[in-house]
Design an enzyme around this catalytic site. Sequence first.
Site, PDB file in Angstrom:
ATOM      1  N   HIS A 101     -16.790 -30.857   5.414  1.00 17.76           N
ATOM      2  CA  HIS A 101     -16.884 -31.125   6.857  1.00 17.76           C
ATOM      3  C   HIS A 101     -16.069 -30.132   7.689  1.00 17.76           C
ATOM      4  O   HIS A 101     -16.273 -30.035   8.902  1.00 17.76           O
ATOM      5  CB  HIS A 101     -16.478 -32.573   7.168  1.00 17.76           C
ATOM      6  CG  HIS A 101     -15.006 -32.833   7.171  1.00 17.76           C
ATOM      7  ND1 HIS A 101     -14.355 -33.438   6.115  1.00 17.76           N
ATOM      8  CD2 HIS A 101     -14.049 -32.589   8.110  1.00 17.76           C
ATOM      9  CE1 HIS A 101     -13.069 -33.563   6.414  1.00 17.76           C
ATOM     10  NE2 HIS A 101     -12.860 -33.048   7.606  1.00 17.76           N
ATOM     11  N   ASP A 115     -18.409 -34.654   0.275  1.00 20.14           N
ATOM     12  CA  ASP A 115     -17.583 -33.877   1.205  1.00 20.14           C
ATOM     13  C   ASP A 115     -16.655 -32.949   0.419  1.00 20.14           C
ATOM     14  O   ASP A 115     -15.454 -33.192   0.278  1.00 20.14           O
ATOM     15  CB  ASP A 115     -16.781 -34.825   2.095  1.00 20.14           C
ATOM     16  CG  ASP A 115     -16.087 -34.110   3.245  1.00 20.14           C
ATOM     17  OD1 ASP A 115     -16.394 -32.918   3.469  1.00 20.14           O
ATOM     18  OD2 ASP A 115     -15.249 -34.746   3.915  1.00 20.14           O
ATOM     19  N   SER A 155      -7.437 -32.567   6.960  1.00 26.66           N
ATOM     20  CA  SER A 155      -8.735 -32.500   6.294  1.00 26.66           C
ATOM     21  C   SER A 155      -8.816 -31.348   5.309  1.00 26.66           C
ATOM     22  O   SER A 155      -8.380 -30.228   5.597  1.00 26.66           O
ATOM     23  CB  SER A 155      -9.846 -32.338   7.335  1.00 26.66           C
ATOM     24  OG  SER A 155     -10.027 -33.515   8.070  1.00 26.66           O
TER      25      SER A 155
END
Length: 417
Positions: A226, A271, A367
């Site tokens: 992502h 992901d 992230s």
Amino acid sequence: MYRPRSMVSPSRFFNPFMVALIVIITVGLLAMTAGLLIHFLAFDKRAYFYHSNFHILNVDYTEALNSPATHEYRTLSERIESMITDAFRESNLRSEFIRTHVVKLRKEGSGVVADVVMKFRSSKRNNKKAIKTRIQSVLQRLSSSGNLEIAPSNGITSLTDQDTENVLTQECGARPDLITLSEERIIGGTQAETGDWPWQVSLQLNNVHHCGGTLISNLWVLTAAHCFRSYSNPQQWTATFGVSTISPRLRVRVRAILAHAEYNSITRDNDIAVVQLDRPVTFTRNIHRVCLPAATQNIMPDSVAYVTGWGSLTYGGNTVTNLQQGEVRIVSSEVCNEPAGYGGSVLPGMLCAGVRSGAVDACQGDSGGPLVQEDTRRLWFVVGIVSWGYQCGLPNKPGVYTRVTAYRNWIRQQTGI
């Protein structure tokens, strides 16, 4: 009758200045004596490192011994380390011996050879050659223990501190305590120190921190798909290394970005991505790779893990410039998917981790960064990739990570690792 005025004898009273001077001198001498004693008892000692190898006579080499992630590799290494440790603990070197570590298991013929590093601490005044002779004498007495037959090498090699660092940083997952073969293991506070997490990467978009990543070889970084939804041009990205995002130790351009072809931005499934660096990095004490787990490695609920990154400290806050660390615990998918949690949104390729109170969690800017665990030999494995969660640090809402074991084959297909 005349009586002369009595005179005060100078021998009966001391000048206050002289008293103070004598006290100061006495205290100083005592302090100096104590200091010298401490110096000779403690600071007079230094660490000595040695390398040797051992032929395991009754174990055949298999592919399972090719990676420190396997149960077979870990078990055999621990048996060898235990055997060597016991030998020194029962010898006249028991007070000098600190620790031993199997650096590598390799094939020789059909058998196994273990490359081993050993650490001792002895007085600087001791004869280094004599210590080496005593070590060799103990190793020569090794024969068998617990059905393990060992033939020690005929010689051992002295290592400098730098030699030892060079050897141990070639091994995956080594933090500073392993690189120095220290008995201490300290992870405290929230701000990481230089070298604490040497595999941590900052992936920067146009030279601004955007996502975290994990160094898994000298050329590849593991991260989240992502991170590249809106910006997938490698020329816009760089990877930096070190605890600071604004003054990194190293900056390397990105050559290629390989995101999972089936990444789903709605369900957040798959992901995962790998980033190829423009050039290989040289492993040092402060920059080297983490271990990848075996696909079959079991991640136990309630086991301790650590998440690291430069994400914001509160939901909606700004990212930070110095690397942060947080201790969390693995949460089972069943608990994570309860109605009070994520109500079934956590898929098989995902992993939950947090604390019951919600006080420690990954947040925006983390992230793609690593969730790591330590094995029994002090090697660190990346078990998760920071993926998603509801806000940050809320009770019953742990962080959700990409489960690395579920994508072990995919990583191998993309990188050859």
